[in-house]
Design a protein around this motif. Structure first.
Motif, PDB file in Angstrom:
ATOM      1  N   ALA A  87       0.820  -1.216   0.000  1.00 28.64           N
ATOM      2  CA  ALA A  87       0.000   0.000   0.000  1.00 28.64           C
ATOM      3  C   ALA A  87       0.856   1.269   0.000  1.00 28.64           C
ATOM      4  CB  ALA A  87      -0.939   0.007   1.203  1.00 28.64           C
ATOM      5  N   LYS A  88       2.099   1.171   0.410  1.00 32.18           N
ATOM      6  CA  LYS A  88       2.998   2.321   0.415  1.00 32.18           C
ATOM      7  C   LYS A  88       3.574   2.620  -0.960  1.00 32.18           C
ATOM      8  CE  LYS A  88       5.411   0.912   4.115  1.00 32.18           C
ATOM      9  NZ  LYS A  88       6.432   0.950   5.193  1.00 32.18           N
ATOM     10  N   GLN A  89       3.389   1.727  -1.912  1.00 32.20           N
ATOM     11  CA  GLN A  89       3.924   1.941  -3.256  1.00 32.20           C
ATOM     12  C   GLN A  89       3.144   3.068  -3.945  1.00 32.20           C
ATOM     13  OE1 GLN A  89       6.728   0.331  -4.259  1.00 32.20           O
ATOM     14  NE2 GLN A  89       6.662  -0.427  -2.163  1.00 32.20           N
ATOM     15  N   PRO A  90       3.821   3.923  -4.676  1.00 30.01           N
ATOM     16  CA  PRO A  90       3.155   5.077  -5.295  1.00 30.01           C
ATOM     17  C   PRO A  90       2.020   4.735  -6.258  1.00 30.01           C
ATOM     18  CG  PRO A  90       5.545   5.279  -5.458  1.00 30.01           C
ATOM     19  CD  PRO A  90       5.261   3.921  -4.905  1.00 30.01           C
ATOM     20  N   ASP A  91       2.036   3.551  -6.838  1.00 26.64           N
ATOM     21  CA  ASP A  91       0.988   3.232  -7.809  1.00 26.64           C
ATOM     22  C   ASP A  91      -0.363   2.937  -7.169  1.00 26.64           C
ATOM     23  OD1 ASP A  91       1.960   0.779  -6.773  1.00 26.64           O
ATOM     24  OD2 ASP A  91       1.383  -0.303  -8.588  1.00 26.64           O
ATOM     25  N   THR A  92      -0.402   2.804  -5.857  1.00 30.29           N
ATOM     26  CA  THR A  92      -1.691   2.567  -5.204  1.00 30.29           C
ATOM     27  C   THR A  92      -2.343   3.867  -4.742  1.00 30.29           C
ATOM     28  OG1 THR A  92      -0.645   2.208  -3.062  1.00 30.29           O
ATOM     29  CG2 THR A  92      -1.092   0.254  -4.406  1.00 30.29           C
ATOM     30  N   ASN A  93      -1.526   4.876  -4.395  1.00 29.04           N
ATOM     31  CA  ASN A  93      -2.040   6.184  -3.960  1.00 29.04           C
ATOM     32  C   ASN A  93      -2.992   6.084  -2.770  1.00 29.04           C
ATOM     33  OD1 ASN A  93      -0.678   7.745  -5.946  1.00 29.04           O
ATOM     34  ND2 ASN A  93      -2.157   7.011  -7.447  1.00 29.04           N
ATOM     35  N   LEU A  94      -2.712   5.202  -1.830  1.00 30.78           N
ATOM     36  CA  LEU A  94      -3.602   5.017  -0.678  1.00 30.78           C
ATOM     37  C   LEU A  94      -3.262   5.965   0.465  1.00 30.78           C
ATOM     38  CD1 LEU A  94      -3.950   1.136  -0.535  1.00 30.78           C
ATOM     39  CD2 LEU A  94      -5.563   2.806  -1.426  1.00 30.78           C
ATOM     40  N   ARG A  95      -4.307   6.393   1.144  1.00 29.92           N
ATOM     41  CA  ARG A  95      -4.163   7.158   2.381  1.00 29.92           C
ATOM     42  C   ARG A  95      -4.252   6.156   3.526  1.00 29.92           C
ATOM     43  NH1 ARG A  95      -5.039  12.640   1.516  1.00 29.92           N
ATOM     44  NH2 ARG A  95      -5.820  13.110  -0.557  1.00 29.92           N
ATOM     45  N   PHE A  96      -3.394   6.315   4.536  1.00 34.10           N
ATOM     46  CA  PHE A  96      -3.317   5.365   5.641  1.00 34.10           C
ATOM     47  C   PHE A  96      -4.141   5.810   6.839  1.00 34.10           C
ATOM     48  CE2 PHE A  96       0.104   3.589   3.291  1.00 34.10           C
ATOM     49  CZ  PHE A  96       0.301   2.317   3.782  1.00 34.10           C
ATOM     50  N   ALA A  97      -4.952   4.879   7.341  1.00 32.84           N
ATOM     51  CA  ALA A  97      -5.693   5.055   8.593  1.00 32.84           C
ATOM     52  C   ALA A  97      -5.604   3.728   9.337  1.00 32.84           C
ATOM     53  CB  ALA A  97      -7.149   5.410   8.320  1.00 32.84           C
ATOM     54  N   ALA A  98      -5.732   3.789  10.638  1.00 30.51           N
ATOM     55  CA  ALA A  98      -5.673   2.566  11.441  1.00 30.51           C
ATOM     56  C   ALA A  98      -6.584   2.718  12.647  1.00 30.51           C
ATOM     57  CB  ALA A  98      -4.243   2.284  11.895  1.00 30.51           C
ATOM     58  N   VAL A  99      -6.987   1.578  13.183  1.00 30.12           N
ATOM     59  CA  VAL A  99      -7.776   1.565  14.412  1.00 30.12           C
ATOM     60  C   VAL A  99      -7.256   0.439  15.288  1.00 30.12           C
ATOM     61  CG1 VAL A  99      -9.598   0.151  13.340  1.00 30.12           C
ATOM     62  CG2 VAL A  99     -10.104   1.489  15.408  1.00 30.12           C
ATOM     63  N   LYS A 100      -7.016   0.763  16.546  1.00 28.79           N
ATOM     64  CA  LYS A 100      -6.556  -0.238  17.501  1.00 28.79           C
ATOM     65  C   LYS A 100      -7.766  -0.844  18.206  1.00 28.79           C
ATOM     66  CE  LYS A 100      -1.928   1.453  18.320  1.00 28.79           C
ATOM     67  NZ  LYS A 100      -0.852   1.488  19.304  1.00 28.79           N
ATOM     68  N   ILE A 101      -7.790  -2.166  18.271  1.00 27.10           N
ATOM     69  CA  ILE A 101      -8.858  -2.838  19.003  1.00 27.10           C
ATOM     70  C   ILE A 101      -8.707  -2.545  20.495  1.00 27.10           C
ATOM     71  CG2 ILE A 101      -9.818  -5.077  19.616  1.00 27.10           C
ATOM     72  CD1 ILE A 101      -9.045  -5.977  16.748  1.00 27.10           C
ATOM     73  N   LYS A 102      -7.465  -2.575  20.971  1.00 25.58           N
ATOM     74  CA  LYS A 102      -7.132  -2.144  22.333  1.00 25.58           C
ATOM     75  C   LYS A 102      -5.996  -1.151  22.213  1.00 25.58           C
ATOM     76  CE  LYS A 102      -8.468  -6.383  24.678  1.00 25.58           C
ATOM     77  NZ  LYS A 102      -7.994  -7.557  25.412  1.00 25.58           N
ATOM     78  N   SER A 103      -6.025  -0.099  23.003  1.00 25.46           N
ATOM     79  CA  SER A 103      -5.060   0.985  22.835  1.00 25.46           C
ATOM     80  C   SER A 103      -3.608   0.538  22.996  1.00 25.46           C
ATOM     81  CB  SER A 103      -5.364   2.135  23.792  1.00 25.46           C
ATOM     82  OG  SER A 103      -5.247   1.707  25.126  1.00 25.46           O
ATOM     83  N   GLY A 104      -3.352  -0.543  23.727  1.00 30.20           N
ATOM     84  CA  GLY A 104      -1.987  -1.004  23.937  1.00 30.20           C
ATOM     85  C   GLY A 104      -1.461  -1.934  22.867  1.00 30.20           C
ATOM     86  N   ASN A 105      -2.260  -2.265  21.866  1.00 25.55           N
ATOM     87  CA  ASN A 105      -1.801  -3.169  20.815  1.00 25.55           C
ATOM     88  C   ASN A 105      -0.644  -2.561  20.035  1.00 25.55           C
ATOM     89  OD1 ASN A 105      -3.762  -4.990  21.567  1.00 25.55           O
ATOM     90  ND2 ASN A 105      -5.080  -4.629  19.819  1.00 25.55           N
ATOM     91  N   ILE A 106       0.295  -3.402  19.647  1.00 27.52           N
ATOM     92  CA  ILE A 106       1.496  -2.966  18.932  1.00 27.52           C
ATOM     93  C   ILE A 106       1.188  -2.834  17.440  1.00 27.52           C
ATOM     94  CG2 ILE A 106       3.872  -3.620  18.343  1.00 27.52           C
ATOM     95  CD1 ILE A 106       3.886  -5.225  21.000  1.00 27.52           C
ATOM     96  N   ASN A 107       1.644  -1.741  16.852  1.00 27.96           N
ATOM     97  CA  ASN A 107       1.429  -1.524  15.423  1.00 27.96           C
ATOM     98  C   ASN A 107       2.119  -2.610  14.605  1.00 27.96           C
ATOM     99  OD1 ASN A 107       0.141   0.813  16.150  1.00 27.96           O
ATOM    100  ND2 ASN A 107       1.724   2.181  15.387  1.00 27.96           N
ATOM    101  N   PRO A 108       1.504  -3.015  13.501  1.00 28.12           N
ATOM    102  CA  PRO A 108       2.161  -3.994  12.630  1.00 28.12           C
ATOM    103  C   PRO A 108       3.396  -3.399  11.962  1.00 28.12           C
ATOM    104  CG  PRO A 108      -0.005  -3.388  11.762  1.00 28.12           C
ATOM    105  CD  PRO A 108       0.184  -2.660  13.040  1.00 28.12           C
ATOM    106  N   ALA A 109       4.303  -4.276  11.572  1.00 27.86           N
ATOM    107  CA  ALA A 109       5.543  -3.851  10.931  1.00 27.86           C
ATOM    108  C   ALA A 109       5.243  -3.020   9.691  1.00 27.86           C
ATOM    109  CB  ALA A 109       6.371  -5.076  10.555  1.00 27.86           C
ATOM    110  N   GLY A 110       5.989  -1.940   9.542  1.00 24.19           N
ATOM    111  CA  GLY A 110       5.892  -1.122   8.342  1.00 24.19           C
ATOM    112  C   GLY A 110       4.817  -0.050   8.351  1.00 24.19           C
ATOM    113  N   LEU A 111       3.958  -0.015   9.375  1.00 21.10           N
ATOM    114  CA  LEU A 111       2.905   1.008   9.392  1.00 21.10           C
ATOM    115  C   LEU A 111       3.567   2.384   9.436  1.00 21.10           C
ATOM    116  CD1 LEU A 111      -0.218   1.198   9.479  1.00 21.10           C
ATOM    117  CD2 LEU A 111       0.001   1.565  11.940  1.00 21.10           C
ATOM    118  N   PRO A 112       3.243   3.254   8.480  1.00 20.32           N
ATOM    119  CA  PRO A 112       3.902   4.559   8.426  1.00 20.32           C
ATOM    120  C   PRO A 112       3.707   5.371   9.711  1.00 20.32           C
ATOM    121  CG  PRO A 112       2.752   4.133   6.373  1.00 20.32           C
ATOM    122  CD  PRO A 112       2.338   3.063   7.345  1.00 20.32           C
ATOM    123  N   ARG A 113       4.715   6.126  10.038  1.00 15.09           N
ATOM    124  CA  ARG A 113       4.730   6.929  11.265  1.00 15.09           C
ATOM    125  C   ARG A 113       3.558   7.907  11.336  1.00 15.09           C
ATOM    126  NH1 ARG A 113       9.257  11.351  12.738  1.00 15.09           N
ATOM    127  NH2 ARG A 113       8.503  11.860  14.804  1.00 15.09           N
TER     128      ARG A 113
END
Length: 137
Positions: A87-113
């Motif tokens: 999804a980070k590749q320019p040909d997809t042009n995606l905007r990133f959003a995320a939701v944590k099921i629990k606030s302490g959950n660790i972000n998956p690898a590669g999730l943009p800052r």
């Protein structure tokens, strides 16, 4: 407001309930959200993974956003890492959003800052994250 076309990335073995909840919210006409509910059900190392990756890439290119559902084991999901990296590749042009099921959950690898993250799995939290999503490549 236009309907948001959202590709959903989540740990398929652990968080399918949350994808189903999104589907229920999508049925509500007051909720202007659309997503593709297809997801891989084979290991990323399988011989079928390249076909699935091609299909997922096509769906990403049809979307405007990627919504990453961050569950307890998402940080170790190989499929989620692949989806995020793709999804980070320019040909997809995606905007990133995320939701944590629990606030302490660790972000998956590669999730943009700069990903817009909601700290609770609520309709308002997801709408907030999507409305504040930016492209992160």
């Amino acid at each position: 407001m236009a309907v948001k076309k959202v590709f959903v990335s989540y740990d398929h073995s652990e968080n399918v309930h949350y994808k189903d909840l999104l589907r229920a919210w999508d049925a509500n006409t007051d909720f202007d959200f659309e997503f593709d509910q297809r997801s891989p059900n084979v290991p990323i190392e399988s011989t079928a993974s390249s076909v699935i990756q091609g299909a997922l890439t096509k769906k990403m290119k049809e979307a405007d956003y990627i919504l990453v559902i961050i569950g307890e084991k998402s940080y170790s999901s190989k499929w989620m890492k692949w989806e995020i990296d793709r999804a980070k590749q320019p040909d997809t042009n995606l905007r990133f959003a995320a939701v944590k099921i629990k606030s302490g959950n660790i972000n998956p690898a590669g999730l943009p800052r700069y990903t817009a993250i909601a700290n609770s799995f609520t309709l308002s939290g997801i709408v907030y994250a999507l409305n504040n999503a930016i492209m992160c490549y």
